[in-house]
Scaffold this motif. Sequence first.
Motif, PDB file in Angstrom:
ATOM      1  N   ILE A 153      12.596   8.918  20.024  1.00 38.19           N
ATOM      2  CA  ILE A 153      12.801   8.087  21.217  1.00 38.19           C
ATOM      3  C   ILE A 153      13.938   8.699  22.023  1.00 38.19           C
ATOM      4  O   ILE A 153      15.024   8.942  21.498  1.00 38.19           O
ATOM      5  N   ILE A 154      13.674   8.947  23.299  1.00 41.99           N
ATOM      6  CA  ILE A 154      14.665   9.515  24.211  1.00 41.99           C
ATOM      7  C   ILE A 154      14.803   8.577  25.396  1.00 41.99           C
ATOM      8  O   ILE A 154      13.808   8.158  25.992  1.00 41.99           O
ATOM      9  N   THR A 155      16.030   8.245  25.751  1.00 43.56           N
ATOM     10  CA  THR A 155      16.302   7.365  26.881  1.00 43.56           C
ATOM     11  C   THR A 155      17.103   8.114  27.939  1.00 43.56           C
ATOM     12  O   THR A 155      18.034   8.846  27.610  1.00 43.56           O
ATOM     13  N   ILE A 156      16.726   7.910  29.213  1.00 39.97           N
ATOM     14  CA  ILE A 156      17.463   8.495  30.326  1.00 39.97           C
ATOM     15  C   ILE A 156      17.819   7.368  31.308  1.00 39.97           C
ATOM     16  O   ILE A 156      16.929   6.671  31.793  1.00 39.97           O
ATOM     17  N   VAL A 157      19.107   7.187  31.560  1.00 42.14           N
ATOM     18  CA  VAL A 157      19.554   6.212  32.560  1.00 42.14           C
ATOM     19  C   VAL A 157      19.518   6.919  33.906  1.00 42.14           C
ATOM     20  O   VAL A 157      20.290   7.848  34.152  1.00 42.14           O
ATOM     21  N   ASN A 173      17.065   7.786  19.857  1.00 41.52           N
ATOM     22  CA  ASN A 173      17.749   8.851  19.118  1.00 41.52           C
ATOM     23  C   ASN A 173      18.718   9.610  20.003  1.00 41.52           C
ATOM     24  O   ASN A 173      19.784  10.033  19.557  1.00 41.52           O
ATOM     25  N   ARG A 174      18.348   9.814  21.266  1.00 36.16           N
ATOM     26  CA  ARG A 174      19.205  10.497  22.224  1.00 36.16           C
ATOM     27  C   ARG A 174      19.205   9.718  23.531  1.00 36.16           C
ATOM     28  O   ARG A 174      18.143   9.348  24.041  1.00 36.16           O
ATOM     29  N   VAL A 175      20.401   9.498  24.063  1.00 38.68           N
ATOM     30  CA  VAL A 175      20.564   8.779  25.326  1.00 38.68           C
ATOM     31  C   VAL A 175      21.265   9.696  26.317  1.00 38.68           C
ATOM     32  O   VAL A 175      22.364  10.193  26.041  1.00 38.68           O
ATOM     33  N   LEU A 221      29.091   7.145  23.556  1.00 41.20           N
ATOM     34  CA  LEU A 221      28.028   6.154  23.676  1.00 41.20           C
ATOM     35  C   LEU A 221      26.749   6.771  24.221  1.00 41.20           C
ATOM     36  O   LEU A 221      25.675   6.163  24.121  1.00 41.20           O
ATOM     37  N   ILE A 222      26.842   7.938  24.835  1.00 35.67           N
ATOM     38  CA  ILE A 222      25.669   8.683  25.265  1.00 35.67           C
ATOM     39  C   ILE A 222      25.772  10.102  24.704  1.00 35.67           C
ATOM     40  O   ILE A 222      26.826  10.503  24.206  1.00 35.67           O
ATOM     41  N   LEU A 249      12.911  18.907  27.185  1.00 37.04           N
ATOM     42  CA  LEU A 249      12.115  19.756  26.312  1.00 37.04           C
ATOM     43  C   LEU A 249      12.909  20.146  25.062  1.00 37.04           C
ATOM     44  O   LEU A 249      12.379  20.126  23.939  1.00 37.04           O
ATOM     45  N   ALA A 250      14.181  20.490  25.235  1.00 39.54           N
ATOM     46  CA  ALA A 250      15.012  20.878  24.096  1.00 39.54           C
ATOM     47  C   ALA A 250      15.170  19.719  23.116  1.00 39.54           C
ATOM     48  O   ALA A 250      15.136  19.912  21.888  1.00 39.54           O
ATOM     49  N   THR A 251      15.338  18.517  23.631  1.00 39.65           N
ATOM     50  CA  THR A 251      15.526  17.353  22.767  1.00 39.65           C
ATOM     51  C   THR A 251      14.244  17.002  22.026  1.00 39.65           C
ATOM     52  O   THR A 251      14.269  16.671  20.834  1.00 39.65           O
TER      53      THR A 251
END
Length: 282
Positions: A153-157, A173-175, A221-222, A249-251
């Motif tokens: 799971i990847i989140t982008i604000v 997993n990554r924000v 936190l990110i 892509l890397a993540t």
Amino acid sequence: MSDPSQSLPPPEQLPNPSWDRVQLARHPKRPHTLDYIDRLFTNFSELHGDRFFGDDKAIVGGMAYFEGIALMIIGQQKGRDTKQKLLRNFGMPKPEGYRKALRLMQLAAKFKRPIVTFLDTQGAYPGIDAEERGQAEAIALNLREMSRFGVPIITIVIGEGGSGGALGMGIANRVFMLENAYYSVITPESCATIIYRDSGKAPEAARALKLTAPDLLELRLIDGILPEPPGGAQDDYDGAADCMKAPLLATLTELASLSPQQLIDDRYAKFRRMGNFFAEGA
């Protein structure tokens, strides 16, 4: 000798990059979720409804491909003109929106597809009808279930990351955050109203909230900051999308090497570390 501090302007008149970034995050021409979907992903097939009440237009989602990788995209969507803003409820999801998001994430987990979420909301809709249909329960259920999915799971604000309304799709997993986005437990105006009894002190509250990407990266936190084109994402949609490609892509490649249990453990450890501070005794 006179006190030099007496010649300084009041805090609200000092340079305030936090408030400047809040304004950029709210820019009326800033790209939204569908703008990034159009530029980053192929074969997007939007899915609708929560199979319980209705289809919340404040959240969009569906299957798509990114550099040949099949994944699920879910994001909060604002409108531009008055008609679109009303249709999208100003980007403030209701319970059926969070239940739709959960349904799509469950579908992604079933087919072992990574999940990418885009956050852009001042907060969940606080209306009576949303409360009657279980707004808090819907968000809480998402928090619990997102912690259990055995897929990346990847989140982008991408704009505003407001309170539980954003966090309900942000257990990842990554924000990452765009350079001029903000992520906070409360909007500066609401914070100023509570703390100072004056919403006009929102700039001062923004500074105190530590809500910018550099602040949150320093607090761990990110996981990273995505640069924006000069002037901000609103001036160059294509450039803003291009800045996401390599990190995304890397993540995805990094997380693909982890087993389902490792992904769950990684996510659990990430959020358990937040807010832990230790001080040595005298």
